[in-house]
Structures are given as C-alpha cells and as structure tokens.
Design a protein around this motif. Structure first.
Motif, PDB file in Angstrom:
ATOM      1  N   ILE A  20      38.327  14.363  -4.866  1.00  0.00           N
ATOM      2  CA  ILE A  20      37.206  14.963  -5.585  1.00  0.00           C
ATOM      3  C   ILE A  20      35.881  14.439  -5.029  1.00  0.00           C
ATOM      4  N   PHE A  23      34.572  16.066  -1.895  1.00  0.00           N
ATOM      5  CA  PHE A  23      34.110  17.410  -2.173  1.00  0.00           C
ATOM      6  C   PHE A  23      32.805  17.388  -2.969  1.00  0.00           C
ATOM      7  N   PHE A  24      32.713  16.434  -3.849  1.00  0.00           N
ATOM      8  CA  PHE A  24      31.497  16.235  -4.630  1.00  0.00           C
ATOM      9  C   PHE A  24      30.275  16.138  -3.714  1.00  0.00           C
ATOM     10  N   VAL A  27      29.267  19.491  -2.258  1.00  0.00           N
ATOM     11  CA  VAL A  27      28.656  20.404  -3.233  1.00  0.00           C
ATOM     12  C   VAL A  27      27.276  19.906  -3.644  1.00  0.00           C
ATOM     13  N   GLU A  28      27.154  18.581  -3.703  1.00  0.00           N
ATOM     14  CA  GLU A  28      25.881  18.003  -4.121  1.00  0.00           C
ATOM     15  C   GLU A  28      24.746  18.425  -3.195  1.00  0.00           C
ATOM     16  N   SER A  35      29.322  26.248  -9.415  1.00  0.00           N
ATOM     17  CA  SER A  35      30.456  25.325  -9.390  1.00  0.00           C
ATOM     18  C   SER A  35      31.524  25.697 -10.407  1.00  0.00           C
ATOM     19  N   GLY A  37      34.028  23.746 -10.211  1.00  0.00           N
ATOM     20  CA  GLY A  37      34.730  22.504  -9.909  1.00  0.00           C
ATOM     21  C   GLY A  37      34.529  21.440 -10.971  1.00  0.00           C
ATOM     22  N   ILE A  38      34.057  21.851 -12.143  1.00  0.00           N
ATOM     23  CA  ILE A  38      33.661  20.855 -13.130  1.00  0.00           C
ATOM     24  C   ILE A  38      34.730  20.697 -14.199  1.00  0.00           C
ATOM     25  N   ALA A 348      31.946  26.678  -5.544  1.00  0.00           N
ATOM     26  CA  ALA A 348      32.745  25.451  -5.424  1.00  0.00           C
ATOM     27  C   ALA A 348      33.992  25.539  -6.285  1.00  0.00           C
ATOM     28  N   ARG A 364      41.779  24.607  -7.772  1.00  0.00           N
ATOM     29  CA  ARG A 364      41.511  24.574  -9.207  1.00  0.00           C
ATOM     30  C   ARG A 364      40.167  25.226  -9.494  1.00  0.00           C
TER      31      ARG A 364
END
Ligand SMILES: Cc1ncc(COP(=O)(O)O)c(C=O)c1O
Lengths: 390, 159
Positions: A20, A23-24, A27-28, A35, A37-38, A348, A364
């Motif tokens: 994670i 990938f964080f 995306v940041e 997103s 992805g949260i 994301a 996911r």
C-alpha cells in the motif's frame, strides 16, 4: 573498537514494506486523481458522537481511564454485541477497549502465541495480520482463498497448511480486501476445524455492521466458537470513526484478562475522549448507521454492475465496502493494471497483491467514495479496459 | 419504496435506470413504483434547491407569529385557508404553545414583508396579534447546509 551491530532488529528488517505504501506515494503525487484506494469511510463521524466527544473535553475528562476501558462503554459494548449478533459477554471480565481493532489484533496475537507458534491466515487479507503474527514471534501460515469459493476460506486448505505447532486461526469476515462474507454453515465448519485441533480463533469482525445480504454471523455465535474465539470489533467502519482510534476485543475471561495485561503495558488505556464519544455511538446512532449502510449498498450495486459491464468479472461482494474484480482479462498483472490506470486515467485502485500473493490478478476498488466520483471513475476505468483489451 | 423516496428527495433528477441500479430492482419496476408514488400524490412534485443569495437575487424571509381567536364554528382551518392563499406565504404551520400560526413570508425586501403583515395578515378576522421576526442568515434549510465549509481530507490510499 567494538563492532557496530545492526540497529534494527532482524525481525523488523525482514518485514516486507506494505504494498500500500508504495502505491500511496504514487497517488500522493497526483492530487487530482479519483481514489478508489481508500480503506476508510468517506462519511464524517455522526455529529451526535462528535458532540459527545466535545462535551467530554469540556468537562475536563482528560485523564487516564481504567486499563480495560470505562465501565459505561464496556456495558454498552456488551449490550450491543448481544443485541446485534446474539453473543453475550460479561463487561467486567470478558471485554477490553483497545486503540482500534488494530491494537486488539496485535495484543491478541502477542497474548496467545508461544515462540514459533503457527497462525493460519487466509489471504488476501488485511495488511497487518502477517506482520503482527511475526512480531509476536509466531509463524504466519498463509492460506490462499479463491474467487471460485467467493474468497471464503476452505477447511481442506486450512488442513493442508496446518501443522502440530499451529495455535490460532485468524479470520476476517466481512473481508477487506475482497468483500467476502462467511455464512453460518461455513463459519460453523471453521469453528469445528479449530475445535478439533484445540486452536484459538481470532475473528476480526470490524465490518460486521456492513453486510448487504443477510445478517453477519460471528465466529462466537455458537457455544463451541465462543469459548475459543477472540472477537475483534471497532468503531472505525460502521460509525466512521477511524481517526478516534477505538476498538475492542471480546472473549473468554482468561484470555481477556491476559490481554488487558499486555494492553496496559503497551498503551495504558484507550483515548478517553474517544471512549466517551463511543458511548453515544452505541446508544444513539442506529439510524445513522442504517443510512450509511443503505448508501454503501447503493454504491456497491452500481460499482458491481459497471465492473461486470466493462468486462472485469467481479463476484458479488456482500460485505465491507470493497469490490475485488479480476483484471486477468486485460492480460495485465494487478500492479501493472493499477499503475497504468493511475497514469492514464487518474483513477487509483489498490493491486490485489498488496493483500497477499493470492490477490494477484485482482484489484481492490473501495466504494467508500461519493456516487458521482464512483460513476466518473467507472467511466474512466471502462475506457481504459476497452483500450488495453478486456 | 422508502428507499426510492429517499433517493429522490436527495436528487429528483435520478432516472428510472439509476434508481433501479442503486436499489437492485429492474428498470420497469422502478418506473412503475415512481409512477404510483406520483399518482398517489406521495410525490407531490419535483423542485430545485436554490441558493438565491449566491444567485444575487435578494430574498427576505420573515417568520411571523400569529395569535388567533377563532370563533365558534370557525376552526383554525378556516383561518389557515385565508392565510395560505396569499402567494407571499412560503410556509404555514399550526403550532402548540404561545401562539397559533407560524407564517413564513418570502418577499423581495423587508418593506414587502412588513407591508404584507400590516395590510394583509394583521387585519384578518380572528387574528388578534402578530410578532414579526426577520431572517438574518440561512445556515441550513430543509436539510441543506447553505454555508461553505472546508471538506475533511482523507489520505489518498489506505489499507
Ligand atoms: C479488516 C480490518 N481490520 C482492522 C482494521 C483496523 O481498524 P481500526 O481503525 O479499528 O484499527 C481495518 C482497517 O482498515 C480493517 O480493514
């Protein structure tokens, strides 16, 4: 001169950095991305709960609480578990309030594992299970689950991974990341498997309120299950209270008493403000939870339809707030899919591999995001899939 | 049914297809359900929430407490009917407590509202007294918050 020794313990050095995290960082750097992805609710904690927290501060309740948690909250949790899931616990001896479900999982593992004890962990699963088992001195015995069985772990697969030194089974339904649930019959089979081998069950039921097709079945719902289960719950998901850091564990008194000991040395007690606010969460929020659940369910249906329409086959997730579609039709790996989707469409999602090797071929997608954003993200994703060939 | 109403109360422009997808029924079922709700007047009509202030169009709201002395044989309903016919009356409620009607008046400016109370409301038969309160700012109206607030931020990716 003395030889310098490694400053970080080998056990910690060898922990894999979370998939994670990497990938964080990607995306940041892309603040305009949508997103999915949260892993936390987009809702804000219901006002009545926030207000109770403010009132607690106003009255100057800024001191430690008893290690186990404040009495009225323990009572409310006991009543709640009984009311919602038909499991009854003595608030004085069978409950402990923890710093999120996270701490409950960590403390449970540290409390029950002897060095090198095995822990059966079905995966893909929440990112903390394997590291926590390892940090507690245990061996993580990972057991794959598959879409053919709706990501419900199979007893045969558990039996294959089991060895004499296996002490515990760590399960979580509804599941993050797959959205799988475990119906009663399956849960009873798991309980029987554990009972036959005198194993403990650590059951992370933090998403118990978020089921969309029939009620949640707790691992502790049967007498056999209850006497060997540490039930982990928390306020983060259904009450949208992630930042308050509050959860709990329920189980047989001997284990909970021991967990309180570990918990007290690690953190003394859970945050006072959060504990007082949580009383209001349990007393007065049924309607708010219903409303949030209804909205998640609406988004779930929309996301599931769109994913299947665009050619990413997705089994029906019946709990939590995640869809876990297969991306194998695109010929891309999970990571390639997630990275290219982010680069090319600014959406994301999290590669399934972040949750264990059997997450390969899946991503996911969280629907804890507003409907308009989900609809826009699905449009972009459909464009991407048709471009790479779905 | 309740879920459909809830969805439409949030967004009246949802199509039958969208309602169907969100609630897990077929589009035909959604269409029928909405038609029935309209026919039964459960859904009275569809309208839009407008922030007039933002549009630069001035609107003044007055909340008027009205005390009445209804006569024998002439109940509150008869008085209410006379009041609610005026187009200036935005809402009208019969209340328990210190006064009888709460009349919400919408006007272009304060003078309009004051004029309406003095010329139309106060002189009505059976009205024995009024007290006028002007709205200074609308924070939340019918469930919609009318003031801008910063959105709480979440981390972009979390487990
Ligand atoms: C399955 C699962 N367990 C536990 C947690 C941790 O939750 P808490 O905020 O209660 O520590 C999460 C959070 O994402 C989760 O998804």
């Amino acid at each position: 001169m003395a030889k310098t020794r490694p400053r970080v313990a080998r056990r910690v050095q060898t922990l894999r950095p979370s998939g994670i995290r990497r990938f964080f960082e990607l995306v940041e750097r892309m603040p305009e991305a949508i997103s999915l992805g949260i892993g936390e609710p987009d809702f804000i904690t219901p006002w009545r709960v926030r207000e109770a927290g403010i009132y607690s501060l106003e009255r100057g309740h800024t001191h430690y609480t008893p290690n186990r948690g404040i009495g009225p909250l323990l009572q409310e949790i006991a009543q709640y578990l009984d009311r919602r899931f038909g499991v009854s616990y003595d608030p004085d001896t069978e409950l402990v309030v923890t710093v999120g479900g996270s701490e409950a999982i960590d403390v449970a593992l540290r409390t029950v594992l002897e060095p090198n004890d095995g822990v059966l962990i079905p995966q893909p699963c929440f990112v903390s299970y394997v590291p926590c088992a390892v940090l507690a001195g245990g061996r993580a015995l990972q057991v794959s689950t598959s879409v053919e069985h709706d990501f419900q772990v199979q007893v045969d697969d558990l039996a294959e991974a089991y060895d004499e030194g296996t002490r515990a089974l760590l399960i979580s339904y509804p599941s993050n990341p797959t959205g799988a649930v475990m119906p009663r019959a399956g849960m009873e089979a798991l309980v029987e498997f554990a009972a036959d081998r005198d194993m403990l069950i650590i059951s992370d039921e933090i998403y118990a309120e978020l089921t969309y097709d029939g009620a949640h079945c707790s691992a502790a719902a049967t007498p056999v299950g209850r006497q060997r289960t540490i039930l982990v719950g928390g306020f983060s998901k259904a009450w949208a209270m992630t930042g308050w850091r509050l959860g709990f564990a329920a189980g047989p008194a001997d284990i909970i008493e021991a967990m309180v000991k570990v918990h007290s040395y690690a953190v003394m007690c859970s945050p006072t403000t959060a504990q007082e606010a949580a009383i209001e969460a349990l007393r007065g929020c049924d309607e708010e939870i219903d409303q949030m659940r209804r909205e998640y369910n609406q988004r779930r249906r929309v996301m599931l339809n769109r994913l299947n329409e665009m050619g990413l086959s997705c089994f029906e997730p019946k709990g939590a707030f995640y869809a876990f579609p297969s991306v194998s039709a695109t010929g891309l790996t999970s990571e390639q899919f997630a990275e290219r989707l982010l680069e090319e469409e600014k959406v994301a999602v999290v590669p399934g591999t972040a949750f264990g090797p059997s997450g390969e071929g899946f991503v996911r997608c969280s629907y804890a995001t507003s409907m308009p954003l989900i609809e826009e993200a699905m449009l972009r994703m459909a464009g991407f899939v048709s471009r790479v060939g779905g | 049914m309740e879920e459909i109403l809830q969805l439409l109360s949030e967004d009246a422009r949802l199509t039958d297809a969208q309602i169907a997808e969100r609630t897990g029924i077929s589009e035909a079922e959604a269409k029928d359900a909405v038609a029935k709700l309209e026919k039964d007047k459960v859904i009275r009509r569809y309208k839009t929430v407008i922030d007039w202030e933002r549009a630069g169009i001035e609107h003044v709201f007055g909340f008027i407490e009205v005390r009445c002395a209804p006569e024998r044989g002439v109940g509150f309903d008869a008085v209410a009917e006379r009041i609610m016919e005026f187009p200036e009356v935005h809402s009208l409620y019969l209340m328990s407590g210190a006064y009888d009607f709460l009349v919400v008046i919408q006007g272009g400016n304060m003078r309009d509202v004051a004029y309406f109370v003095a010329e139309k409301l106060a002189p009505l038969d059976h009205v024995v007294g009024t007290a006028t309160h002007f709205v200074l700012r609308r924070y939340k109206v019918d469930g919609d918050v009318m003031v801008e607030r910063a959105q709480a931020k979440r981390l972009p990716v979390t487990p």
